[in-house]
Design a protein around this motif. Sequence first.
Motif, PDB file in Angstrom:
ATOM      1  N   ALA A   4       2.046   9.574  -5.649  1.00  8.39           N
ATOM      2  CA  ALA A   4       2.592  10.865  -5.243  1.00  8.39           C
ATOM      3  C   ALA A   4       3.733  11.326  -6.143  1.00  8.39           C
ATOM      4  O   ALA A   4       4.298  12.399  -5.928  1.00  8.39           O
ATOM      5  CB  ALA A   4       3.064  10.798  -3.799  1.00  8.39           C
ATOM      6  N   ALA A  36       0.827  -1.203   0.000  1.00  8.41           N
ATOM      7  CA  ALA A  36       0.000   0.000   0.000  1.00  8.41           C
ATOM      8  C   ALA A  36       0.866   1.260   0.000  1.00  8.41           C
ATOM      9  O   ALA A  36       0.558   2.249  -0.677  1.00  8.41           O
ATOM     10  CB  ALA A  36      -0.929  -0.005   1.211  1.00  8.41           C
ATOM     11  N   ASP A  37       1.971   1.236   0.748  1.00  9.81           N
ATOM     12  CA  ASP A  37       2.884   2.382   0.761  1.00  9.81           C
ATOM     13  C   ASP A  37       3.478   2.614  -0.623  1.00  9.81           C
ATOM     14  O   ASP A  37       3.655   3.767  -1.058  1.00  9.81           O
ATOM     15  CB  ASP A  37       4.007   2.149   1.773  1.00  9.81           C
ATOM     16  CG  ASP A  37       3.544   2.255   3.217  1.00  9.81           C
ATOM     17  OD1 ASP A  37       2.421   2.770   3.451  1.00  9.81           O
ATOM     18  OD2 ASP A  37       4.296   1.812   4.111  1.00  9.81           O
ATOM     19  N   ALA A  67       0.885   4.249  -2.821  1.00  6.29           N
ATOM     20  CA  ALA A  67       0.753   5.663  -2.453  1.00  6.29           C
ATOM     21  C   ALA A  67       1.950   6.468  -2.954  1.00  6.29           C
ATOM     22  O   ALA A  67       1.789   7.602  -3.445  1.00  6.29           O
ATOM     23  CB  ALA A  67       0.621   5.792  -0.940  1.00  6.29           C
TER      24      ALA A  67
END
Length: 291
Positions: free
Chosen positions: A248, A240-241, A244
């Motif tokens: 970004a 998930a990181d 993200a």
Amino acid sequence: MASPATGSPDGQLGLDLLDPDFGATALHRVTPARLDTWDACPRRYRMLHVDRPAPARGGAFAHTTLGAVVHLALRSLASLPAHRRTPAQAAALVGKHWNGEGFRDDAQAARYRDRAADWLAAAAEGPAGTAEPVAVERWVSAPVGSLLVEGRIDRLDAGPDGGLRVVDFKTGRRVPTDTDARDSRQLALYAVAAGEVFHRRCRQVELHHVPTGTVAVWEHDDSSLAGHVSAAEATAGRAADAVAALAAGAGPDEAFPPRTGEQCGTCPVRRHCADGRAAVPEPRPWDLLVS
């Protein structure tokens, strides 16, 4: 290069964050297979589950075709009335579901069709044919810690204590051991999810090796299941990181670095990965068949 997804066809962006129905804490929606993909190679994970459109996959391997046929035949066998689950009927189900993709030639395909028919005939006289399943090819979806675990369980059988047993069928070269059953994150997560869905105790997990009839068994306790859940949560968090970070503005290889190794030989997106192609040679489509 494919662009990062804003949503995939099944409503998942690699790992969705789900919120309202399960309380204030968001849940990562995961399948054990996706977690395994991340562990095998983050780049593969991105290509298969994040990039849209997803890159084209490679061709079929005979050993995966054979596994799919056997699973379909076992599912059909379980759906028959008990008196019709005979060795002959089981063997005939292989022919019904046969697929020759990935085999070297028709002669090789015919040999493995006959071998698979023998496997099914033997299975009909074992647990797959004589035990009455609780569920077959059952899709489960249940909150497990900070995860929403989803996936399709090959088979659920009743245990001697009134609980459930998770059964997973294997057709590969390697004969599984009890340690393999103990260490399988997939089976552990399915045990916890099945317990939630059926409101029954589910601690026993089994790996059934169809070619040899070997059954590897492990009885989990609360501690061992919690360990698997914790490890799955950590993997889901890392994936998930990465999603993200990509959203970004991080570079694809920065957020999802390649992890090369033996797994690169059969990677479905190998053709799009120069690192993987350089790491190991690609086996022929029939090289990994059970001998």
